[in-house]
Design a protein around this motif. Structure first.
Motif, mmCIF file in Angstrom:
data_model
loop_
_atom_site.group_PDB
_atom_site.id
_atom_site.type_symbol
_atom_site.label_atom_id
_atom_site.label_comp_id
_atom_site.label_asym_id
_atom_site.label_seq_id
_atom_site.Cartn_x
_atom_site.Cartn_y
_atom_site.Cartn_z
ATOM 1 N N ILE A 129 0.838 -1.201 0.000
ATOM 2 C CA ILE A 129 0.000 0.000 0.000
ATOM 3 C C ILE A 129 0.872 1.249 0.000
ATOM 4 O O ILE A 129 0.604 2.201 -0.737
ATOM 5 C CB ILE A 129 -0.965 -0.023 1.200
ATOM 6 C CG1 ILE A 129 -1.973 -1.157 1.026
ATOM 7 C CG2 ILE A 129 -1.672 1.325 1.360
ATOM 8 C CD1 ILE A 129 -2.782 -1.478 2.255
ATOM 9 N N VAL A 130 1.926 1.244 0.803
ATOM 10 C CA VAL A 130 2.854 2.378 0.842
ATOM 11 C C VAL A 130 3.453 2.592 -0.542
ATOM 12 O O VAL A 130 3.544 3.728 -1.021
ATOM 13 C CB VAL A 130 3.939 2.169 1.919
ATOM 14 C CG1 VAL A 130 5.103 3.130 1.732
ATOM 15 C CG2 VAL A 130 3.337 2.321 3.311
ATOM 16 N N GLY A 131 3.843 1.520 -1.212
ATOM 17 C CA GLY A 131 4.392 1.639 -2.565
ATOM 18 C C GLY A 131 3.394 2.275 -3.525
ATOM 19 O O GLY A 131 3.748 3.159 -4.312
ATOM 20 N N LEU A 132 2.139 1.845 -3.448
ATOM 21 C CA LEU A 132 1.104 2.415 -4.318
ATOM 22 C C LEU A 132 0.867 3.893 -4.022
ATOM 23 O O LEU A 132 0.757 4.707 -4.940
ATOM 24 C CB LEU A 132 -0.210 1.642 -4.142
ATOM 25 C CG LEU A 132 -0.241 0.227 -4.695
ATOM 26 C CD1 LEU A 132 -1.507 -0.495 -4.228
ATOM 27 C CD2 LEU A 132 -0.174 0.246 -6.211
ATOM 28 N N LEU A 133 0.783 4.235 -2.744
ATOM 29 C CA LEU A 133 0.546 5.631 -2.366
ATOM 30 C C LEU A 133 1.719 6.519 -2.758
ATOM 31 O O LEU A 133 1.531 7.675 -3.136
ATOM 32 C CB LEU A 133 0.260 5.742 -0.871
ATOM 33 C CG LEU A 133 -1.058 5.140 -0.401
ATOM 34 C CD1 LEU A 133 -1.133 5.116 1.127
ATOM 35 C CD2 LEU A 133 -2.232 5.902 -0.979
ATOM 36 N N GLU A 134 2.917 5.967 -2.697
ATOM 37 C CA GLU A 134 4.095 6.738 -3.102
ATOM 38 C C GLU A 134 4.079 6.934 -4.626
ATOM 39 O O GLU A 134 4.357 8.027 -5.116
ATOM 40 C CB GLU A 134 5.365 6.026 -2.648
ATOM 41 C CG GLU A 134 6.592 6.892 -2.705
ATOM 42 C CD GLU A 134 7.767 6.315 -1.935
ATOM 43 O OE1 GLU A 134 8.648 7.116 -1.587
ATOM 44 O OE2 GLU A 134 7.810 5.097 -1.681
ATOM 45 N N GLU A 135 3.725 5.883 -5.365
ATOM 46 C CA GLU A 135 3.630 6.000 -6.829
ATOM 47 C C GLU A 135 2.574 7.029 -7.237
ATOM 48 O O GLU A 135 2.761 7.754 -8.218
ATOM 49 C CB GLU A 135 3.249 4.647 -7.445
ATOM 50 C CG GLU A 135 4.364 3.656 -7.512
ATOM 51 C CD GLU A 135 3.898 2.314 -8.065
ATOM 52 O OE1 GLU A 135 2.869 2.266 -8.775
ATOM 53 O OE2 GLU A 135 4.577 1.308 -7.784
ATOM 54 N N GLU A 136 1.477 7.088 -6.498
ATOM 55 C CA GLU A 136 0.396 8.029 -6.800
ATOM 56 C C GLU A 136 0.711 9.451 -6.339
ATOM 57 O O GLU A 136 -0.037 10.380 -6.623
ATOM 58 C CB GLU A 136 -0.917 7.560 -6.175
ATOM 59 C CG GLU A 136 -1.470 6.297 -6.800
ATOM 60 C CD GLU A 136 -1.874 6.491 -8.247
ATOM 61 O OE1 GLU A 136 -2.417 7.556 -8.601
ATOM 62 O OE2 GLU A 136 -1.631 5.567 -9.050
ATOM 63 N N GLY A 137 1.791 9.611 -5.581
ATOM 64 C CA GLY A 137 2.232 10.944 -5.195
ATOM 65 C C GLY A 137 1.581 11.523 -3.949
ATOM 66 O O GLY A 137 1.557 12.741 -3.786
ATOM 67 N N TYR A 138 1.072 10.661 -3.047
ATOM 68 C CA TYR A 138 0.462 11.155 -1.820
ATOM 69 C C TYR A 138 1.416 11.148 -0.630
ATOM 70 O O TYR A 138 1.197 11.844 0.348
ATOM 71 C CB TYR A 138 -0.775 10.321 -1.458
ATOM 72 C CG TYR A 138 -1.910 10.520 -2.413
ATOM 73 C CD1 TYR A 138 -2.691 11.668 -2.367
ATOM 74 C CD2 TYR A 138 -2.198 9.572 -3.389
ATOM 75 C CE1 TYR A 138 -3.724 11.870 -3.260
ATOM 76 C CE2 TYR A 138 -3.240 9.758 -4.284
ATOM 77 C CZ TYR A 138 -3.993 10.905 -4.212
ATOM 78 O OH TYR A 138 -5.024 11.093 -5.099
ATOM 79 N N ILE A 139 2.454 10.319 -0.712
ATOM 80 C CA ILE A 139 3.411 10.195 0.391
ATOM 81 C C ILE A 139 4.832 10.141 -0.160
ATOM 82 O O ILE A 139 5.048 9.965 -1.357
ATOM 83 C CB ILE A 139 3.151 8.925 1.234
ATOM 84 C CG1 ILE A 139 3.346 7.666 0.381
ATOM 85 C CG2 ILE A 139 1.776 8.962 1.886
ATOM 86 C CD1 ILE A 139 3.328 6.371 1.161
ATOM 87 N N TYR A 140 5.780 10.283 0.762
ATOM 88 C CA TYR A 140 7.178 10.018 0.437
ATOM 89 C C TYR A 140 7.810 9.349 1.640
ATOM 90 O O TYR A 140 7.262 9.405 2.759
ATOM 91 C CB TYR A 140 7.934 11.298 0.043
ATOM 92 C CG TYR A 140 8.119 12.299 1.156
ATOM 93 C CD1 TYR A 140 9.300 12.320 1.909
ATOM 94 C CD2 TYR A 140 7.133 13.227 1.448
ATOM 95 C CE1 TYR A 140 9.476 13.242 2.927
ATOM 96 C CE2 TYR A 140 7.300 14.157 2.466
ATOM 97 C CZ TYR A 140 8.473 14.160 3.203
ATOM 98 O OH TYR A 140 8.645 15.072 4.217
ATOM 99 N N THR A 141 8.907 8.661 1.428
ATOM 100 C CA THR A 141 9.580 7.960 2.520
ATOM 101 C C THR A 141 11.019 8.442 2.637
ATOM 102 O O THR A 141 11.615 8.901 1.669
ATOM 103 C CB THR A 141 9.573 6.434 2.284
ATOM 104 O OG1 THR A 141 10.231 6.143 1.047
ATOM 105 C CG2 THR A 141 8.156 5.885 2.252
ATOM 106 N N GLN A 142 11.515 8.333 3.862
ATOM 107 C CA GLN A 142 12.924 8.638 4.153
ATOM 108 C C GLN A 142 13.455 7.531 5.046
ATOM 109 O O GLN A 142 12.707 6.954 5.841
ATOM 110 C CB GLN A 142 13.062 9.966 4.885
ATOM 111 C CG GLN A 142 12.725 11.181 4.073
ATOM 112 C CD GLN A 142 12.910 12.473 4.867
ATOM 113 O OE1 GLN A 142 13.010 12.462 6.087
ATOM 114 N NE2 GLN A 142 12.946 13.585 4.162
#
Length: 110
Positions: free
Chosen positions: A34-47
């Motif tokens: 889910i995190v991968g999908l949300l990051e691909e859609e541009g809603y989140i980023y990770t560090q």
């Protein structure tokens, strides 16, 4: 819309994948997808997590924050409409009743 529950659990100072998985009652593997999908859609980023290099910290980005601002406006618009139909006090009773139902149902699920 189905990912709002996940997005709403991301704290401003960031949240780890494990924390999100616990809050959402899903596996770590599912949360990673889910995190991968949300990051691909541009809603989140990770560090990278500075205290644990094996994990990342998840943050809402500008698009994710804009989504919540827009949702707040929609919710306020709906509330204003409902208040105009049944009155503010009756709407408060509806909300209190729904809150009680959800709280009690959550107790029986545990």
């Amino acid at each position: 819309m189905s990912y709002l529950m996940f997005l709403s659990n991301i704290e401003e100072q960031g949240t780890t994948n494990n924390e999100l998985a616990k809050r959402a009652c899903v596996t770590k593997q599912m949360m990673s997808k889910i995190v991968g999908l949300l990051e691909e859609e541009g809603y989140i980023y990770t560090q990278k997590n500075p205290s644990d290099s094996r994990s990342s910290i998840i943050f809402l980005n500008a698009r994710g924050k804009e989504l919540f601002v827009a949702l707040e406006g929609c919710m306020q618009e709906a509330r204003t409409k409902f208040d105009s139909i049944v009155g503010h006090d009756r709407m408060e009773q509806v909300i209190e009743t729904m809150y009680t139902l959800v709280t009690e149902l959550e107790k029986t699920d545990q």
